[in-house]
Design a protein around this motif. Structure first.
Motif, PDB file in Angstrom:
ATOM      1  N   THR A 187       6.928  -7.780 -14.374  1.00  0.00           N
ATOM      2  CA  THR A 187       6.213  -7.691 -13.184  1.00  0.00           C
ATOM      3  C   THR A 187       5.006  -6.640 -13.549  1.00  0.00           C
ATOM      4  OG1 THR A 187       8.055  -8.104 -11.936  1.00  0.00           O
ATOM      5  CG2 THR A 187       6.197  -6.658 -10.774  1.00  0.00           C
ATOM      6  N   TRP A 188       3.834  -6.933 -12.942  1.00  0.00           N
ATOM      7  CA  TRP A 188       2.425  -6.150 -13.098  1.00  0.00           C
ATOM      8  C   TRP A 188       2.280  -5.665 -11.695  1.00  0.00           C
ATOM      9  CZ3 TRP A 188      -0.626 -10.612 -15.877  1.00  0.00           C
ATOM     10  CH2 TRP A 188      -0.270 -10.534 -17.159  1.00  0.00           C
ATOM     11  N   LEU A 189       2.234  -4.303 -11.680  1.00  0.00           N
ATOM     12  CA  LEU A 189       1.835  -3.666 -10.443  1.00  0.00           C
ATOM     13  C   LEU A 189       0.590  -2.597 -10.697  1.00  0.00           C
ATOM     14  CD1 LEU A 189       5.455  -2.851  -9.048  1.00  0.00           C
ATOM     15  CD2 LEU A 189       3.935  -4.823  -8.584  1.00  0.00           C
ATOM     16  N   ASN A 190      -0.267  -2.980  -9.968  1.00  0.00           N
ATOM     17  CA  ASN A 190      -1.530  -2.282 -10.142  1.00  0.00           C
ATOM     18  C   ASN A 190      -2.197  -1.768  -8.898  1.00  0.00           C
ATOM     19  OD1 ASN A 190      -2.565  -2.930 -12.985  1.00  0.00           O
ATOM     20  ND2 ASN A 190      -1.787  -4.569 -12.133  1.00  0.00           N
ATOM     21  N   TRP A 191      -2.650  -0.441  -8.756  1.00  0.00           N
ATOM     22  CA  TRP A 191      -3.158   0.002  -7.454  1.00  0.00           C
ATOM     23  C   TRP A 191      -4.562   0.594  -7.679  1.00  0.00           C
ATOM     24  CZ3 TRP A 191       2.268   0.511  -8.635  1.00  0.00           C
ATOM     25  CH2 TRP A 191       3.202   0.241  -7.615  1.00  0.00           C
ATOM     26  N   VAL A 192      -5.393   0.380  -6.691  1.00  0.00           N
ATOM     27  CA  VAL A 192      -6.689   1.301  -6.944  1.00  0.00           C
ATOM     28  C   VAL A 192      -6.563   2.533  -5.836  1.00  0.00           C
ATOM     29  CG1 VAL A 192      -9.189   1.150  -6.432  1.00  0.00           C
ATOM     30  CG2 VAL A 192      -8.084  -0.980  -7.420  1.00  0.00           C
ATOM     31  N   GLU A 240       1.013  -1.196   0.017  1.00  0.00           N
ATOM     32  CA  GLU A 240       0.091   0.102   0.110  1.00  0.00           C
ATOM     33  C   GLU A 240       0.903   1.293   0.044  1.00  0.00           C
ATOM     34  OE1 GLU A 240      -3.991  -0.401   2.040  1.00  0.00           O
ATOM     35  OE2 GLU A 240      -2.728   1.179   3.343  1.00  0.00           O
ATOM     36  N   LEU A 241       0.536   2.142  -0.753  1.00  0.00           N
ATOM     37  CA  LEU A 241       1.228   3.404  -0.788  1.00  0.00           C
ATOM     38  C   LEU A 241       0.142   4.587  -0.322  1.00  0.00           C
ATOM     39  CD1 LEU A 241       2.636   3.166  -4.467  1.00  0.00           C
ATOM     40  CD2 LEU A 241       3.840   2.292  -2.304  1.00  0.00           C
ATOM     41  N   HIS A 242       0.985   5.752   0.345  1.00  0.00           N
ATOM     42  CA  HIS A 242       0.389   6.594   0.967  1.00  0.00           C
ATOM     43  C   HIS A 242       0.853   8.059   0.378  1.00  0.00           C
ATOM     44  CE1 HIS A 242      -2.091   4.101   3.883  1.00  0.00           C
ATOM     45  NE2 HIS A 242      -0.940   3.454   3.572  1.00  0.00           N
TER      46      HIS A 242
END
Length: 177
Positions: A63-68, A2-4
């Motif tokens: 590498t697949w990185l996905n964030w909502v 998780e990113l903030h």
């Protein structure tokens, strides 16, 4: 991971997000400059998210990185960001933000957070993005983040009946030894 940011939480994409994003993804304006269409149903979207949540391509080459993207002030999801990372530190990025949240700086904040994370965790140093020449919002975002237009690609077939070229943007960071 998780990113903030000051206003946002970027949650790693999971299949459960299909049910909360489906309705927003039905807005045809999101697909104005792409040959994509809204997802047909939640089950198909969940299947797609299940594949993406594996975070690796089937051949393991990417590498697949996905964030909502969750907005704390809005108390709801406002879009998503994604990166496809190849060996050697090159990343292709993309993003979609829901129309009700355009112009609020969420895309800039989320994409910058993702780029910072990719530099720190994936040793990414080159970023690429492609954008339809008519998509002025996306072009402005990329240029604000320091991306430079490096190529124009002629589109072989019209998108939704309109012929338009695609701009390729890049941002390269110096690699420290």
């Amino acid at each position: 991971m998780e990113l903030h940011t000051a206003r946002l939480v970027l949650e790693p994409l999971e299949p459960r997000h299909a049910s909360v994003l489906f309705e927003e993804l039905q807005n045809p304006i999101l697909y104005e400059f792409t040959d994509d269409e809204p997802p047909r149903n939640i089950e198909m979207l969940r299947d797609r998210y299940t594949a993406l949540a594996r975070r690796r391509s089937p051949d393991r080459a990417e590498t697949w990185l996905n964030w909502v993207v969750w907005s704390v002030p809005e108390e709801r999801y406002v879009g998503y960001v994604q990166a496809t990372i190849a060996e050697g530190g090159s990343a292709s990025i993309a993003y979609v933000f829901f129309a009700d949240f355009w112009g609020k700086g969420y895309a800039r904040e989320a994409v910058q957070s993702m780029l910072d994370h990719l530099v720190a965790s994936q040793n990414a140093h080159e970023f690429r993005a492609s954008v339809d020449q008519r998509n002025r919002r996306s072009i402005a975002l990329l240029e604000h983040l320091g991306f430079v237009r490096v190529a124009v690609h002629k589109t072989p077939a019209p998108i939704k009946g309109v012929s338009s070229d695609e701009f390729e943007y890049r941002k390269t960071l110096s690699v420290s030894n």
